[in-house]
Motif scaffolding. Structure first.
Motif, PDB file in Angstrom:
ATOM      1  N   ASN B 257      12.141 -19.714  35.374  1.00 35.68           N
ATOM      2  CA  ASN B 257      11.104 -20.563  34.756  1.00 35.68           C
ATOM      3  C   ASN B 257      11.687 -21.676  33.903  1.00 35.68           C
ATOM      4  O   ASN B 257      11.095 -22.744  33.774  1.00 35.68           O
ATOM      5  CB  ASN B 257      10.189 -19.713  33.844  1.00 35.68           C
ATOM      6  N   ILE B 258      12.838 -21.392  33.291  1.00 30.73           N
ATOM      7  CA  ILE B 258      13.446 -22.452  32.450  1.00 30.73           C
ATOM      8  C   ILE B 258      14.548 -23.199  33.217  1.00 30.73           C
ATOM      9  O   ILE B 258      15.349 -23.929  32.637  1.00 30.73           O
ATOM     10  CB  ILE B 258      14.004 -21.872  31.123  1.00 30.73           C
ATOM     11  N   ARG B 277      18.198 -21.648  25.386  1.00 31.13           N
ATOM     12  CA  ARG B 277      16.974 -22.164  26.028  1.00 31.13           C
ATOM     13  C   ARG B 277      15.933 -21.059  26.150  1.00 31.13           C
ATOM     14  O   ARG B 277      14.738 -21.293  25.995  1.00 31.13           O
ATOM     15  CB  ARG B 277      17.298 -22.769  27.392  1.00 31.13           C
ATOM     16  N   LEU B 278      16.382 -19.842  26.448  1.00 32.55           N
ATOM     17  CA  LEU B 278      15.441 -18.708  26.519  1.00 32.55           C
ATOM     18  C   LEU B 278      14.778 -18.484  25.161  1.00 32.55           C
ATOM     19  O   LEU B 278      13.569 -18.279  25.076  1.00 32.55           O
ATOM     20  CB  LEU B 278      16.169 -17.436  26.965  1.00 32.55           C
ATOM     21  N   ASN B 281      12.226 -21.092  24.203  1.00 31.94           N
ATOM     22  CA  ASN B 281      10.948 -20.930  24.913  1.00 31.94           C
ATOM     23  C   ASN B 281      10.174 -19.702  24.434  1.00 31.94           C
ATOM     24  O   ASN B 281       9.214 -19.292  25.071  1.00 31.94           O
ATOM     25  CB  ASN B 281      11.188 -20.859  26.418  1.00 31.94           C
ATOM     26  N   HIS B 283      11.148 -16.497  24.131  1.00 33.99           N
ATOM     27  CA  HIS B 283      11.408 -15.176  24.703  1.00 33.99           C
ATOM     28  C   HIS B 283      12.245 -14.324  23.747  1.00 33.99           C
ATOM     29  O   HIS B 283      12.939 -14.850  22.873  1.00 33.99           O
ATOM     30  CB  HIS B 283      12.140 -15.303  26.043  1.00 33.99           C
ATOM     31  N   ASN B 322      20.564 -28.562  22.826  1.00 32.87           N
ATOM     32  CA  ASN B 322      19.209 -28.000  22.763  1.00 32.87           C
ATOM     33  C   ASN B 322      18.550 -28.160  21.397  1.00 32.87           C
ATOM     34  O   ASN B 322      17.537 -27.522  21.124  1.00 32.87           O
ATOM     35  CB  ASN B 322      19.249 -26.518  23.140  1.00 32.87           C
ATOM     36  N   LEU B 325      14.867 -28.981  21.395  1.00 31.34           N
ATOM     37  CA  LEU B 325      14.004 -27.856  21.794  1.00 31.34           C
ATOM     38  C   LEU B 325      13.650 -27.001  20.579  1.00 31.34           C
ATOM     39  O   LEU B 325      12.549 -26.471  20.484  1.00 31.34           O
ATOM     40  CB  LEU B 325      14.712 -26.975  22.819  1.00 31.34           C
ATOM     41  N   SER B 329      10.008 -27.984  18.123  1.00 31.32           N
ATOM     42  CA  SER B 329       9.036 -26.944  18.460  1.00 31.32           C
ATOM     43  C   SER B 329       8.153 -26.621  17.242  1.00 31.32           C
ATOM     44  O   SER B 329       8.548 -26.839  16.097  1.00 31.32           O
ATOM     45  CB  SER B 329       9.792 -25.698  18.917  1.00 31.32           C
TER      46      SER B 329
END
Lengths: 94, 452
Positions: B257-258, B277-278, B281, B283, B322, B325, B329
């Motif tokens: 998904n990422i 990145r996980l 997002n 997780h 990142n 991100l 956020s």
């Protein structure tokens, strides 16, 4: 006295380790960077600078130890005093 | 009239050379200035150094308290968890390999001992110039193991892992290195966490040193254990920031998904990049004590330097890449993770380095050596508490206690200088490339691991 010697060993080891880690960096950089005319200053004179830091650091340390007023921490003076103190007896025994 | 045009590349080089020359000269002047200041005001300099040592060692103490309390909570929570042992979904193990001819046979042989019912092993040869591909095929055939061996043009570790993920058939993927061997029940211990948590994206395992029969190996072994100990605190919040390359279990759909591992190959730590990145997002990522991989550690200083240089710069690159991100956020946890990573990866190395420099200066100017010896003892006690906690369940604890003293005296200081150098190179955007470390083979290590 043991604590004093231990502290000197710890200090000298840390100082040598600091120099060694910089030495590793220089050795690695020298082996990977191509030698060109505009070779970086530190790469070119790195070992010499490192040696100067190491040598002057240790010399300064010896100077600090020697200039201490308390002869308990002055290794050379302590040895000298011991020899002076024991010399007549040694001489007589011989 | 001269019609000469200046080559922009040469101009840039000259500018860089001049910059470095100026920087070097400034540094030497600064050292001389410092020595003059010492000579003039020795006492006040000594007091300042004392204050600096006190500040830095207090930070080290607070950091230790934070991690140790995290680890205690982690162990308490773990005791309460209950899992269904029949939960054994299929797992695809992906092994990227580039010129791993020396170790690949031993690594594949190890899969005979893995205890797991539904398993798929995928080896991706990333355009090796040695006989890795043929050796892997022959070994799989001779051992009668169902291993899928693929070959692709060289494209980096991340691309090999993505290739493996594309060709995997199961819901869970286990990514490992081609120089690592797993313990028998690793997969069972890792997969159980996925049954209760749908948002769990990955489980990070423990990396241990297989060849810890040398002094350098044992110091690295201790360093790896300490790294995992610090991860326990993050696991309490389900926000482990690094899933190590040799032992990471992922939920495939969340990884896909990422976008899987990074495609552009812009960082040198693909494992950290994916983990970040996980996390960004939203997780969860936790760690598991009993999911263990043994890996081959560098045996000479030059290789160790190259490895640590790549790790430090790679993690920092992944963090900077990142950063948007995290900071852009609206999840407060993202900002906290980013701040924690910056603290651990950028601020702590600077503090460590400063502590070392201040300690050395203090050694040079302090007459009796008593004060800095007390500081050394204080720092060593902090280290010892860390080591005590990290090696609580290890079979050779006493050996590690002894090495914690030697490590503080040598290895930790060397690493702090190397980390600082790597960060400086990263901040000044020095070029870097993937360094392939020489392998010595794992045959003896496998026997030792099995016996232990």
């Amino acid at each position: 006295m043991i604590a004093f010697i231990l502290s000197q060993i710890i200090g000298i080891t840390t100082f040598l380790v600091l120099n060694f880690s910089i030495f590793c960096y220089l050795r690695h950089k020298k082996s990977t960077t191509p030698r060109t005319k505009d070779q970086r200053f530190f790469l070119k004179y790195g070992y010499q600078i490192l040696f100067i830091i190491l040598f002057s650091g240790l010399t300064y340390r010896i100077y600090v130890l020697q200039s201490h007023s308390d002869y308990k921490y002055n290794l050379w003076r302590m040895q000298y005093q011991l020899i002076l103190k024991n010399f007549p007896q040694l001489h007589t025994k011989v | 009239m001269s019609n000469q045009q200046t080559n922009p590349e040469i101009t840039l080089r000259k500018e860089r050379y001049n910059d470095t020359f100026l920087l070097g000269t400034a540094f030497i002047f600064a050292v001389f200035l410092f020595l003059i200041v010492i000579a003039k005001n020795k006492e006040s300099v000594e007091q300042s150094l004392f204050f600096a040592l006190l500040c830095f060692s207090s930070i080290a103490f607070l950091r230790m308290l934070f991690h140790v309390s995290g680890a205690i909570i982690f162990s308490a929570l773990k005791r309460k968890q209950k899992f269904d042992p029949s939960f054994t979904p299929g797992i695809s193990i992906i092994i990227p390999a580039y010129n791993e001819g020396v170790v690949i046979k031993d690594v594949l042989k190890n899969f005979m001992y893995i205890d797991y019912p539904t398993l798929e092993i995928i080896l991706v040869d990333d355009g090796s110039s040695d006989n890795t591909f043929n050796l892997a095929k022959d070994t799989a055939h001779s051992l009668n193991l169902d291993i899928k061996v693929y070959s692709k043009p060289n494209g980096g570790k991340a691309s090999a892992l993505n290739y493996g993920i594309e060709h995997s058939q199961y819901e869970y993927i286990f990514c490992m290195d081609a120089d690592s061997i797993l313990t028998t029940n690793s997969l069972r211990e890792g997969i159980k966490h996925f049954q209760n948590n749908q948002n769990l994206a990955a489980v990070a395992g423990v990396v241990k040193v297989a060849n810890d029969n040398t002094f350098l190996g044992r110091l690295q072994s201790l360093d790896y254990l300490l790294g995992h100990f610090q991860r326990k605190m993050l696991s309490v919040f389900k926000k482990v920031t690094i899933v190590p390359g040799p032992v990471g279990l992922f939920k495939k759909d969340l990884v896909l998904n990422i976008g899987g591992y990074e495609k552009e190959d812009t960082t040198f730590a693909e494992d950290t990049e994916l983990t970040l990145r996980l996390l960004a997002n939203g997780h969860d990522i936790i760690c598991e004590d009993k999911m263990i991989a043994f890996t081959e550690a560098p045996t000479i200083f030059n290789n160790l330097y190259r490895q640590r240089y790549r790790w430090t710069r790679g993690i920092f690159q992944a963090l900077v890449k990142n950063s948007q991100l995290f900071l852009g956020s609206d999840r407060p946890s993202n900002i906290l993770i980013f701040m924690y990573m910056m603290w651990e990866q950028a601020i702590i190395p600077i503090i460590d380095f400063a502590l070392l420099i201040v300690f050395v200066f203090y050694f040079l100017i302090n007459e009796t050596g008593h004060t800095y010896s007390y500081f050394f003892l204080y720092i060593f006690i902090i280290d010892f508490i860390f080591v005590f906690g990290a090696t609580l369940k290890e079979p050779k604890k006493i050996k590690y206690y002894f090495h914690s003293f030697l490590s503080r005296l040598t290895f930790t200081n060397i690493l702090s200088v190397w980390k600082m150098i790597s960060l400086l190179d990263e901040w000044t955007s020095k070029k870097m490339s993937w360094d392939k470390l020489e392998r010595n083979g794992l045959e003896n290590s496998i026997m030792e691991v099995r016996n232990s």
